[in-house]
Enzyme design. Sequence first.
Site, PDB file in Angstrom:
ATOM      1  N   GLY A 250      16.610  28.489   5.061  1.00 39.56           N
ATOM      2  CA  GLY A 250      16.370  29.262   3.844  1.00 39.56           C
ATOM      3  C   GLY A 250      15.952  30.680   4.164  1.00 39.56           C
ATOM      4  O   GLY A 250      16.404  31.639   3.544  1.00 39.56           O
ATOM      5  N   GLU A 251      15.109  30.832   5.168  1.00 42.65           N
ATOM      6  CA  GLU A 251      14.632  32.160   5.554  1.00 42.65           C
ATOM      7  C   GLU A 251      15.793  33.027   6.016  1.00 42.65           C
ATOM      8  O   GLU A 251      15.884  34.205   5.685  1.00 42.65           O
ATOM      9  CB  GLU A 251      13.584  32.027   6.668  1.00 42.65           C
ATOM     10  N   ARG A 252      16.706  32.431   6.767  1.00 42.82           N
ATOM     11  CA  ARG A 252      17.853  33.207   7.264  1.00 42.82           C
ATOM     12  C   ARG A 252      18.728  33.695   6.120  1.00 42.82           C
ATOM     13  O   ARG A 252      19.232  34.807   6.144  1.00 42.82           O
ATOM     14  CB  ARG A 252      18.684  32.353   8.222  1.00 42.82           C
TER      15      ARG A 252
END
Lengths: 410, 370
Positions: A250-252
């Site tokens: 998700g962060e990417r």
Amino acid sequence: MDFNDTPEEAAFRAEARTWLSSVAAPRDTRTSFAIGQETGEFEAEFPAQRVWQQKKYDAGFGAIYFPQDVGGRGGTSLQNMTFMQEEARFDVPVTAHFMIVNRGCCSLLMKHGTPEQKALIPATLRSDLIWCQLFSEPAAGSDLAGLRTRAEKDGDDWVVNGQKIWTSNAQMADWGVLIARTDSNVPKHKGLTFFIVDMKSAGIERRPIKQLTGASNFNEVFFNDLRIPDAHRVGAVGEGWRVAVAFLSGERTNIAIKELMPLIGGIVNLARQTEINGRPAIEDGEVRARIASFYIREAGVRFTVQRMLTALSRGETPGPEITIGKYTLANLVQEMTAFALDLQHAAGAVMSPAFAPFDAVFQSEWFGSVIDRLGGGTDEVLKNVVGERILGLPEDIRVDKTMPFNQVGK
Amino acid sequence: MDFDFSDEQKTIRDEARKLLSARCDRHRVRKLLEDKAPYDKELWATVAENGWLGTAIAEDFGGLGLGHVSLCVIAEELGRALAPLPVSSSLYLAAEALVLSGDTTMQQELLPALASGQLIGTLALSEAMLPQHALSRLKTRVVGGQLSGIKLPVPHGQIADFAVVVAHNENGGVGLYHVDLRGPGVETQPLQTIDAAQPQARIVFRDAPARLLSADGERIVPKLLDRASVLIAFEQIGGATAALESACEYAKIRKAFGRQIGSFQAIKHKLADMYTKIEIARSNAFYAAWALEADAPELALAAAAARLAATEAFEFAAKETIQVHGGIGATWEADPHLFYRRARALGSLLDSTPVWRDRLVEELERQFAA
């Protein structure tokens, strides 16, 4: 294939634009193109960023794709993208940096959290609460599953000892997400468990790390007999790796949806103002070649995000292509800002805002670009992900993969 | 926003891939190369029967009227198969030039024959080392309805029935002319080319009868090059994807130092870089496909970006596929040189990278007005 807004999309865009014009001034894209990376000045910038996030949240634009029962708008990822495009036209604080972690924590709790844990989501989306991510350790960075922080069960609590590092915003975080080792007798990926941590608890010591910018936003975080109630465990014991991988992907994606067009516009304008061989730099062939190459990658990632959003809106699973976004953009920002400094000739090394073009924004984003190539998975780790998960290439030899963790290195 | 192919277009893609894998495998491509045949006549007849050539030609002119995004889908499959067919010359260039010229009489006469594959058309624009966008410096000239001068290279010039020729008129303006390549005053000489399946010719015109299609070449030719470059970008992306697949396949079976070479990061990251460039190109090409079909004002920027990204992706994929194959990649018997040839041939077909970069930045300068 239709790139235009549908009537509903156009209505949402108009609504966003109307609200933004009522609370903010338009951005002068000729002079303003900060993209809000981690510059190390977070503590000074944060109060205004939080106020802006709270304002957006209260107007229904701060948590667009989260469901209404957790305080979101109940909208779509596409609407979120549309709002970001419109927001980039206004002179407002950039909230992307701390909201990446906050949103990630909320998505995680929605999927794996207990009702009590989920109760933290609305305040997190509004940025009343700030979260930090307690993952990396001195001996476990790219090889995150090799982490050594231990959590041992003691009655209804877990007792945690160990050290985390590179923890952004830990100095002001209210909560953290933690991955710790709960079983050393099994292979490294299998003995991990995921927790949320009240950062006000006893047994937590934070030490700022002076970064290459000279400012401090990273921290070392030490746990000395920190007690975490079992109610703050997320997911099953031993399932921590799976939870962490979901969090990181998700962060990417979030890093991949930065709006970089203003930065490209900034370089075009800068190249009009500076000279090469007695002519405006914009007329120089190499300058034009570099700008073209920046645009292609910027547009390539932007449209790859649109492909992902289309798949989501059709109810399909998005393809794996978005994986390329994070490292492509991180490298792009580093290249673009270094090139902008080249265009400034000798003044490129000046950091005094009064004398460096555009308040030294290119200088500070150039420093900031270092972080995005590392955080959330380095370029190298992500290329392994592309090679192995997308292209189906064989894994590199991993000597410790199937060995009980307490036998590794013996 | 709906940023993907439709279900119908995905069906077209699957059918095209099925047909080409049956009728145009690598053995077939190689045989044409070894026979030095300029194109695969049987395959041409087959794709014509299947209606592919009329995909983007309006129904009024004997086509299927399915639009240009559908033609992009087919282009990607032709590129993936390295198909030795004159689709680019006949459709992306000649048919598009006829449509842009606005000459309905000639459209009535020629588009149905292009859609059925009965005629092959081409565009005669290049004059040796002149950039294709440098229209003011063309030397070919039409005087009193007769064309004189030399065009080189003309794609598929030796097999084309007619050409849309870009030449100066008596007043120094730039016009588009229809010239019958089987007619008088036309001397065609086939050239050796990097990719035999992308044949080129040198054509000498000596008072060849030329019919004016449009006197507005300065406006039409850049647009024609934009439109054709989007379609070519899909061929390039198809070819690059096939090259990547072949490199990945080899990296999984070839062993060195006791392991599959694909397990080494030096190889893995190279292949990841290939994938990255291909997806960057694909996403740019999607945007350009939309702009092409919608005839959007964004076409110039989108086409330049798609062209540049696809050229870079295919050239990188082709040369690094050879590298991954090692010595075998440098042999005639192995396939990688087929990609290497095609990548370069398509990279040269419509103006070079420096020209397109310049055009792209012109568009950005417009967008970010001072």
